[in-house]
Enzyme design. Sequence first.
Site, PDB file in Angstrom:
ATOM      1  CD  GLU A 112      55.642  88.133   0.717  1.00 38.31           C
ATOM      2  OE1 GLU A 112      56.076  87.197   1.384  1.00 38.31           O
ATOM      3  OE2 GLU A 112      55.873  89.326   0.988  1.00 38.31           O
TER       4      GLU A 112
HETATM    5  C1  LIG Z   1      51.372  78.931   5.076  1.00 37.28           C
HETATM    6  C2  LIG Z   1      51.682  80.342   5.463  1.00 37.28           C
HETATM    7  C3  LIG Z   1      52.995  80.776   5.434  1.00 37.28           C
HETATM    8  C4  LIG Z   1      53.312  82.090   5.830  1.00 37.28           C
HETATM    9  N1  LIG Z   1      54.636  82.493   5.837  1.00 37.28           N
HETATM   10  C5  LIG Z   1      54.954  83.679   6.408  1.00 37.28           C
HETATM   11  C6  LIG Z   1      56.332  84.050   6.609  1.00 37.28           C
HETATM   12  O1  LIG Z   1      57.263  83.348   6.199  1.00 37.28           O
HETATM   13  N2  LIG Z   1      56.592  85.209   7.261  1.00 37.28           N
HETATM   14  C7  LIG Z   1      55.607  86.006   7.742  1.00 37.28           C
HETATM   15  O2  LIG Z   1      55.928  87.035   8.342  1.00 37.28           O
HETATM   16  N3  LIG Z   1      54.300  85.706   7.552  1.00 37.28           N
HETATM   17  C8  LIG Z   1      53.955  84.556   6.909  1.00 37.28           C
HETATM   18  N4  LIG Z   1      52.626  84.222   6.737  1.00 37.28           N
HETATM   19  C9  LIG Z   1      51.599  85.131   7.226  1.00 37.28           C
HETATM   20  C10 LIG Z   1      50.820  85.803   6.114  1.00 37.28           C
HETATM   21  O3  LIG Z   1      51.608  86.758   5.469  1.00 37.28           O
HETATM   22  C11 LIG Z   1      49.545  86.362   6.754  1.00 37.28           C
HETATM   23  O4  LIG Z   1      48.727  85.259   7.081  1.00 37.28           O
HETATM   24  C12 LIG Z   1      48.813  87.309   5.825  1.00 37.28           C
HETATM   25  O5  LIG Z   1      49.558  88.482   5.608  1.00 37.28           O
HETATM   26  C13 LIG Z   1      47.427  87.695   6.377  1.00 37.28           C
HETATM   27  O6  LIG Z   1      47.505  88.075   7.718  1.00 37.28           O
HETATM   28  P1  LIG Z   1      46.507  87.389   8.777  1.00 37.28           P
HETATM   29  O7  LIG Z   1      46.637  85.922   8.626  1.00 37.28           O
HETATM   30  O8  LIG Z   1      46.780  87.952  10.108  1.00 37.28           O
HETATM   31  O9  LIG Z   1      45.083  87.762   8.290  1.00 37.28           O
HETATM   32  P2  LIG Z   1      44.300  89.110   8.652  1.00 37.28           P
HETATM   33  O10 LIG Z   1      45.216  90.268   8.512  1.00 37.28           O
HETATM   34  O11 LIG Z   1      43.591  88.901   9.929  1.00 37.28           O
HETATM   35  O12 LIG Z   1      43.246  89.164   7.469  1.00 37.28           O
HETATM   36  C14 LIG Z   1      42.044  88.401   7.448  1.00 37.28           C
HETATM   37  C15 LIG Z   1      41.182  88.858   6.282  1.00 37.28           C
HETATM   38  O13 LIG Z   1      40.874  90.244   6.424  1.00 37.28           O
HETATM   39  C16 LIG Z   1      41.325  90.983   5.305  1.00 37.28           C
HETATM   40  N5  LIG Z   1      41.847  92.278   5.754  1.00 37.28           N
HETATM   41  C17 LIG Z   1      42.720  92.514   6.760  1.00 37.28           C
HETATM   42  N6  LIG Z   1      42.960  93.836   6.871  1.00 37.28           N
HETATM   43  C18 LIG Z   1      42.237  94.447   5.914  1.00 37.28           C
HETATM   44  C19 LIG Z   1      42.085  95.795   5.491  1.00 37.28           C
HETATM   45  N7  LIG Z   1      42.737  96.787   6.077  1.00 37.28           N
HETATM   46  N8  LIG Z   1      41.253  96.045   4.455  1.00 37.28           N
HETATM   47  C20 LIG Z   1      40.614  95.052   3.823  1.00 37.28           C
HETATM   48  N9  LIG Z   1      40.735  93.755   4.161  1.00 37.28           N
HETATM   49  C21 LIG Z   1      41.538  93.455   5.191  1.00 37.28           C
HETATM   50  C22 LIG Z   1      42.401  90.142   4.643  1.00 37.28           C
HETATM   51  O14 LIG Z   1      42.518  90.402   3.259  1.00 37.28           O
HETATM   52  C23 LIG Z   1      41.896  88.724   4.917  1.00 37.28           C
HETATM   53  O15 LIG Z   1      40.971  88.336   3.959  1.00 37.28           O
HETATM   54  C24 LIG Z   1      52.289  82.956   6.261  1.00 37.28           C
HETATM   55  C25 LIG Z   1      50.958  82.522   6.245  1.00 37.28           C
HETATM   56  C26 LIG Z   1      50.657  81.236   5.856  1.00 37.28           C
HETATM   57  C27 LIG Z   1      49.215  80.782   5.876  1.00 37.28           C
END
Ligand SMILES: Cc1cc2nc3c(=O)[nH]c(=O)nc-3n(C[C@H](O)[C@H](O)[C@H](O)COP(=O)(O)OP(=O)(O)OC[C@H]3O[C@@H](n4cnc5c(N)ncnc54)[C@H](O)[C@@H]3O)c2cc1C
Length: 610
Positions: free
Chosen positions: A458
């Site tokens: 989220e």
């Molecule tokens: C169990 C689980 C359930 C989920 N359920 C849903 C769902 O129902 N629907 C859905 O759409 N998604 C869902 N998600 C996805 C979730 O919302 C994303 O994993 C989350 O938003 C982070 O995206 P990412 O995993 O691609 O990480 P990334 O975006 O790759 O981020 C990796 C790290 O980099 C940091 N980062 C990234 N961009 C920046 C920036 N611009 N500035 C500073 N720091 C940054 C982040 O804070 C994080 O620490 C779920 C995830 C999990 C693990």
Amino acid sequence: MTSTVATDAPTADGDGGGSGHDAYRAPVDDVLAALDVAGLDDLLALPDFSHVERDAVALVLAEFGRLAAEVIAPTDRVGDRVGARFDRGTGRVTTPEAFHVAYRHYVDGGWGALPFPEDLGGGGFPSVVALALQELFASANLALSLNPVLTQGAIHALAQWGSPAQQAMYLPRLLTGAWSGTMNLTEPDAGSDLGEIRTLAEPDGDGTWRLTGTKIFITWGEHDLTDNVVHLVLARTPGAAAGTRGLSLFVVPKRLVTTEGVLGEANAVSCVHVERKLGIHGSPTCVMAFDGAVGELVGPLHGGMRAMFTMMNAARLSIGAQGPAVAERAFQHALAYAGERLQGRAAGVAPPARSPIVDHPDVRRMLLVMRTRAQAARSLLFLAATHVDRARHDPDPDRRERSQQLADLLTPVAKAWSTDSGLEAASLGVQVLGGAGYLEEAGMAQRLRDGRVAPIYEGTNGIQALDLVTRKLPRDGGRSVHELLADVWDFVARPVADDDPLAETLEVLASVLGVLEPTTEWVLARLATAPEDAVAGATAYLELLGTALGGWLLARRARLALDGDGLDAARAVAESNFFATEVLARATGLARPVTAGAARVAVLLEGGAA
Ligand SMILES: Cc1cc2nc3c(=O)[nH]c(=O)nc-3n(C[C@H](O)[C@H](O)[C@H](O)COP(=O)(O)OP(=O)(O)OC[C@H]3O[C@@H](n4cnc5c(N)ncnc54)[C@H](O)[C@@H]3O)c2cc1C
């Protein structure tokens, strides 16, 4: 009013809630106190809530608390051990039988409809009350609670943006919980960066659209608890602008539905994989393939982000509620264990007697951190949610606008600070149990594993901090945050007797405010001149603001208790003073990382660490 309901000691075979110490009882009185601190009485005085009495809220909490403790909590362990199972051949996901029973109780009780308007078939309660129920549900079984959380988010989005036909089709079934909802944002290349979404929606010529693409991490994307699953999907239409401006929102049902509401053939959307993960094993996290699936546009073309934000903002507070949920459950477990585990001798205890570890000051310290963080986090969430309700229901447009700004400001703080607090409490819970805490058998490890996800999904807590510092803080020139801090100063400066039992809290709060105000000015000024400096300190700033607000809300709770609202005043005062000295006082040190600038993190690569 029944304030608490204890479960029977769970069985050890995985069908219960873990060891007997892991039994859950709903903290109804604490939840009510947090609602009072957030301004429940003023909220219920609004004309739209004239039919809701405080006693009715108390009754709803007690009733739902009983369901959470007696029916839902005993399904938590089996969800963790057995989890959601995926059949690669059929693409079906099955959940433990116990989940079906618990979900049926939830549906039969009509709980999902509680916060929605009566003309939609809802109960017309404020959404802050629904948030309180979500906390209790998540304490009892976090994995299962995600299903109704997403359904409620989908209802919010469709109620605000859906066409009359879409509302007629979906809302009644989502409100009862007969169907569930999902939120489809994330793709392999689009996590925090939703502007990279590639799922394509092409017009089909008959007013519908065909969606093609892959969504990952979709919570409860496929399951066997409901007959249909209603996917809300962000996608890009042909020729749309790059980035988030080109996104539109679509509703895509798992099974197509006739205009009479009869379930028809399967839509071209399927689950192709269920992730193995650290925790929330009972919640299927699905990779969803859209192969020309039939969908309908929700809201305006290219207005997808605005429409999806309706769902995301509701979900951010719901996910935030997992913070106090995890902290509360871990606290209850750790307290029960600490009362029985004998080790060493507390001061003044002579051999051969041995003391329960709860008599050791350091163990008490850990338990109090867990307890006060749970209470501060729930108060902060309820404060944000109360402003969401006021922004929708206050008859005065100026007050509506002010509440909307405060809700916008508080939402990222509440989500991130609360879920970080939940995680810290779960980790302390493991610590209180010592070696036993590290073993799966005790059940505390599940709190830590389950609670670990809340700061990630989220919008990660890092992204919440960015949202706070770069958008919410400067949006109105800092007016909202200044008004909020002025409220805290008012509280601190209010004249009290010399022997005020909250003197210690007020002194620490004043010193934290003395740091927070210039730090806020620094962030606002630096955003205009060197934004990279402000961004580098965003997480520390969110922690500083969240901790200050947590301390203020615990103090307000103590003040209400002293004014005689029925709470145990001595306990509330002691907890406020404890939080002030143990947690709040340390927050003054956060000014330094907030204002240290971007250079201190540049060292990572310049120093050759990579
Ligand atoms: C169990 C689980 C359930 C989920 N359920 C849903 C769902 O129902 N629907 C859905 O759409 N998604 C869902 N998600 C996805 C979730 O919302 C994303 O994993 C989350 O938003 C982070 O995206 P990412 O995993 O691609 O990480 P990334 O975006 O790759 O981020 C990796 C790290 O980099 C940091 N980062 C990234 N961009 C920046 C920036 N611009 N500035 C500073 N720091 C940054 C982040 O804070 C994080 O620490 C779920 C995830 C999990 C693990």
